[in-house]
Write a protein that holds these residues in place. Structure first.
Motif, short mmCIF file in Angstrom:
data_model
loop_
_atom_site.label_atom_id
_atom_site.label_comp_id
_atom_site.label_asym_id
_atom_site.label_seq_id
_atom_site.Cartn_x
_atom_site.Cartn_y
_atom_site.Cartn_z
N GLU A 317 -3.99 -68.99 62.91
CA GLU A 317 -4.58 -69.78 63.98
C GLU A 317 -6.09 -69.60 64.04
N SER A 318 -6.76 -70.56 64.66
CA SER A 318 -8.21 -70.52 64.81
C SER A 318 -8.58 -69.68 66.02
N PRO A 319 -9.84 -69.29 66.16
CA PRO A 319 -10.25 -68.46 67.30
C PRO A 319 -9.96 -69.11 68.65
N ASN A 320 -10.04 -70.43 68.72
CA ASN A 320 -9.89 -71.11 70.01
C ASN A 320 -8.45 -71.47 70.34
N HIS A 378 -15.79 -62.57 55.72
CA HIS A 378 -16.90 -63.43 56.15
C HIS A 378 -16.48 -64.67 56.91
N SER A 379 -15.19 -64.96 56.99
CA SER A 379 -14.75 -66.14 57.75
C SER A 379 -15.06 -65.95 59.23
N TRP A 380 -15.49 -67.00 59.89
CA TRP A 380 -15.81 -67.02 61.32
C TRP A 380 -17.01 -66.14 61.67
N TYR A 381 -17.81 -65.79 60.66
CA TYR A 381 -18.97 -64.93 60.92
C TYR A 381 -19.99 -65.62 61.83
N MET A 417 -21.04 -46.83 48.79
CA MET A 417 -20.21 -47.90 49.32
C MET A 417 -20.10 -49.05 48.33
N ILE A 418 -18.87 -49.48 48.07
CA ILE A 418 -18.61 -50.63 47.22
C ILE A 418 -18.44 -51.86 48.09
N LEU A 419 -19.21 -52.91 47.79
CA LEU A 419 -19.13 -54.17 48.52
C LEU A 419 -18.67 -55.27 47.57
N PRO A 420 -17.54 -55.91 47.85
CA PRO A 420 -17.09 -57.04 47.02
C PRO A 420 -17.76 -58.33 47.45
N GLY A 421 -17.46 -59.40 46.75
CA GLY A 421 -17.93 -60.72 47.17
C GLY A 421 -19.38 -61.03 46.87
N MET A 422 -19.98 -60.33 45.90
CA MET A 422 -21.38 -60.60 45.58
C MET A 422 -21.56 -61.88 44.78
N ASP A 423 -20.48 -62.57 44.50
CA ASP A 423 -20.55 -63.87 43.84
C ASP A 423 -20.40 -65.02 44.83
N LEU A 424 -20.27 -64.71 46.11
CA LEU A 424 -20.03 -65.74 47.13
C LEU A 424 -21.33 -66.19 47.78
N SER A 425 -21.46 -67.49 47.98
CA SER A 425 -22.64 -68.05 48.62
C SER A 425 -22.21 -68.92 49.81
N ASP A 426 -23.09 -69.05 50.77
CA ASP A 426 -22.78 -69.82 51.97
C ASP A 426 -22.51 -71.29 51.67
N GLU A 427 -23.26 -71.85 50.73
CA GLU A 427 -23.19 -73.29 50.49
C GLU A 427 -21.83 -73.74 49.96
N HIS A 428 -21.07 -72.83 49.41
CA HIS A 428 -19.76 -73.21 48.86
C HIS A 428 -18.60 -72.82 49.78
N GLN A 429 -18.89 -72.48 51.02
CA GLN A 429 -17.84 -72.16 51.97
C GLN A 429 -17.49 -73.40 52.80
N PRO A 430 -16.23 -73.56 53.17
CA PRO A 430 -15.85 -74.69 54.02
C PRO A 430 -16.60 -74.63 55.36
N ARG A 431 -17.18 -75.73 55.75
CA ARG A 431 -17.96 -75.74 56.99
C ARG A 431 -17.10 -75.37 58.19
N GLU A 432 -15.82 -75.76 58.15
CA GLU A 432 -14.95 -75.51 59.29
C GLU A 432 -14.62 -74.04 59.49
N SER A 433 -14.89 -73.21 58.49
CA SER A 433 -14.54 -71.79 58.61
C SER A 433 -15.65 -70.96 59.25
N PHE A 434 -16.81 -71.59 59.50
CA PHE A 434 -17.95 -70.88 60.11
C PHE A 434 -18.24 -69.58 59.35
N SER A 435 -18.17 -69.69 58.04
CA SER A 435 -18.29 -68.52 57.18
C SER A 435 -19.73 -68.31 56.73
N SER A 436 -20.08 -67.04 56.49
CA SER A 436 -21.40 -66.74 55.93
C SER A 436 -21.34 -65.41 55.18
N PRO A 437 -20.84 -65.44 53.94
CA PRO A 437 -20.80 -64.19 53.16
C PRO A 437 -22.18 -63.61 52.91
N GLU A 438 -23.19 -64.46 52.76
CA GLU A 438 -24.53 -63.94 52.50
C GLU A 438 -25.08 -63.18 53.70
#
Length: 543
Positions: A317-320, A378-381, A417-438
């Motif tokens: 489910e979504s936050p709302n 990073h989803s809903w960030y 500390m190991i951080l995954p997801g260093m290949d992820l960029s904001d521009e390729h995330q679905p707009r509806e997910s309010f995501s920001s891996p960067e």
């Protein structure tokens, strides 16, 4: 697929079962490094368009070795291939992960000759080392205290012989694909004591790892999980003593699901949905509820300890969809919300502190670096409540930095500390997910910089995020130094014509080597050649 290792003797052929396509070497280039001349092919795999019915065809990947010598334009003697490493890589050390099931549950090495050929190719490319997952369910499978390290020792010997370094990931979790369960004796205990596993608000259990609530409880035949983990680490240290600090340079301590420091809050998300849900809090097993009750009573609000939030959404489910995570007026901003989220996240940090302290005390004097991995959720960030992070155990919102305490805990234990997801960029995330891996990655790295914690990176998947290689280069060449980057992971797709040329280019960019005019592609059957004064000419050929 068949792998042939060809030298002066007859070729040895092994069927690997890996679905590679037809392979050919088509490009070559040369470079001069520290008075050594390195002739290396850019290995480009040329596959033909085949129907799905031909994908099972057996193909050959041949490695030829012969002996030659070549004088070098230097009065100094040149070292072996392992020393021909450009100084520009000193800041970023590149490792590649081995397949998750490199060692089988019978403690044999899966596709040993195929892996050996792959390691030689990576060595020629300039990769420094290999990451090896070491599974609790394989090494201590049958009974508590009965260890079998033979398969993992064989891999360590293979890596050492080729001249690569080894980073070991100690995995105290299970895996669905490929299937790697918890130890048999642990699973038997879980059948009668289900409360050793995480439980969500509907009573569904996650059996991929033990609940952190039992860390200090004698639920494993009279021993606590922390005691069992410590004995596992001590046995590993003893069995791998000849490799520690030389071949083995780093050890990652498993901290939870997928080895990461987090709750299994997203394990029931629908894979078909492009927009991930917020996940669920995992605090309804008997032992977690006991801890919550104790905390509530100590704070003078015993009714707050009866269960987790009643108004939180479910996995997909979504936050709302309910009131807890709403940006405006959500329960997360209420006194109860702060009480619960503070407790929930503090349990996670306490668990991580316990395990990293264990790893540091066990391996601190062996000459290896200790690592722990945290997720990049990073989803809903871009919402105020950051719900996916909250359910995973990170009390990070628009009003609160949830990673400062995590970085401080890593610093306290002198761990990286190991951080995954260093290949992820904001521009390729679905707009509806309010995501920001960067943005999330930047926030965590800022916290690490503040507390002096060195950061290592990983990509999210070998199948690749759109623009993933460019994003990885951006993260690795940025102002924030990355201690180590581990590319995940070797397998059929890794060496495919769709992927391996891009990876080769990525490695060359990390090496920051300049190509000369005579480095243009040559459409002929060429081989990889490394010339040193060691009278060696190693050739890699694909047929």
């Amino acid at each position: 697929m068949e792998v042939s290792l060809m030298g002066n003797s007859q070729a040895n052929v092994v069927k690997t079962g890996l679905p590679y396509r037809d392979l050919r070497v088509c490009c070559s280039y040369k470079n001069k490094i520290d008075d050594k001349v390195l002739f290396v092919n850019r290995v480009s795999f040329l596959g033909q368009n085949r129907s799905a019915n031909l994908r099972k065809a057996q193909l050959r990947f041949c490695t030829k070795a012969s002996v030659q010598s070549q004088p070098l334009p230097s009065d100094r003697d040149s070292g072996p291939l392992s020393s021909a490493r450009p100084k520009s890589l000193d800041a970023v050390r590149l490792f590649v992960g081995l397949p998750l099931d490199t060692v089988s549950d019978a403690n044999t090495v899966n596709h040993a000759k195929a892996i050996a050929a792959g390691l030689k190719a990576l060595k020629l490319l300039g990769v420094e080392g290999i990451e090896l997952p070491v599974w609790w369910g394989v090494a201590e499978k049958e009974a508590m205290g009965k260890y079998n390290w033979s398969g993992y020792v064989a891999v360590a010997e293979m890596v050492e012989k080729i001249g690569l370094k080894l980073h070991v990931s100690l995995c105290f979790h299970a895996l669905k694909q490929p299937t790697i369960p918890l130890p048999d004796w642990v699973s038997r205990i879980g059948e009668s004591q289900s409360s050793i596993f995480y439980t969500d608000q509907s009573g569904q259990q996650f059996k991929g790892c033990l609940s952190m609530a039992v860390d200090d409880l004698p639920v494993l035949d009279g021993k606590t999980p922390i005691q069992v983990y410590q004995e596992f680490c001590e046995s590993f240290k003893s069995s791998f003593k000849p490799f520690m600090g030389t071949t083995i340079t780093g050890i990652s301590m498993g901290l939870g699901p997928d080895g990461e420091l987090r709750y299994p809050s997203h394990h029931r998300l629908a894979k078909s949905s492009k927009i991930p849900g917020v996940g669920e809090f995992q605090c309804c097993d008997r032992n977690m509820l006991n801890l919550l009750q104790q905390h509530a009573e100590a704070n003078g609000n015993p009714l707050w300890g009866l269960r987790g939030p009643h108004d939180a959404p479910s996995y997909d489910e979504s936050p709302n969809s309910n009131s807890f995570f709403k940006d405006n007026g959500g329960s997360w901003e209420s006194p109860y919300g702060d009480f619960f989220l503070s407790w929930y996240s503090s349990q996670l940090i306490s668990h991580g502190n316990c395990l990293l302290s264990l790893a540091s005390s066990t391996f601190g004097k062996t000459g290896v670096s200790i690592y722990g991995k945290i997720p990049l959720i990073h989803s809903w960030y871009k919402t105020r409540s950051h719900p996916s992070e909250l359910t995973a155990g990170f009390y990070n919102t628009a009003k609160r930095d949830g990673y400062a305490a995590v970085a401080e805990m890593f610093a306290k234990n002198s761990c990286k500390m190991i951080l995954p997801g260093m290949d992820l960029s904001d521009e390729h995330q679905p707009r509806e997910s309010f995501s920001s891996p960067e943005s999330l990655l930047a926030q965590i790295r800022t916290a690490c910089n503040k507390h002096g914690v060195e950061v290592s990176g990983q990509n999210s998947s070998v199948t690749g995020a759109p623009g993933g290689f460019e994003q990885m280069k951006k993260n690795l060449f940025g102002e924030n130094v990355v201690d180590l980057f581990t590319y995940q992971r070797m397998g059929a797709y890794f060496f495919s014509p769709e992927h391996f040329p891009s990876f080769t280019k990525f490695v060359r960019n990390l090496n920051q080597l300049e190509l000369h005019g005579d480095d243009l592609p040559v459409e002929e059957e060429v081989t990889e050649s490394v010339h040193t004064n060691a009278n060696t000419n190693i050739q890699v050929q694909a047929a």
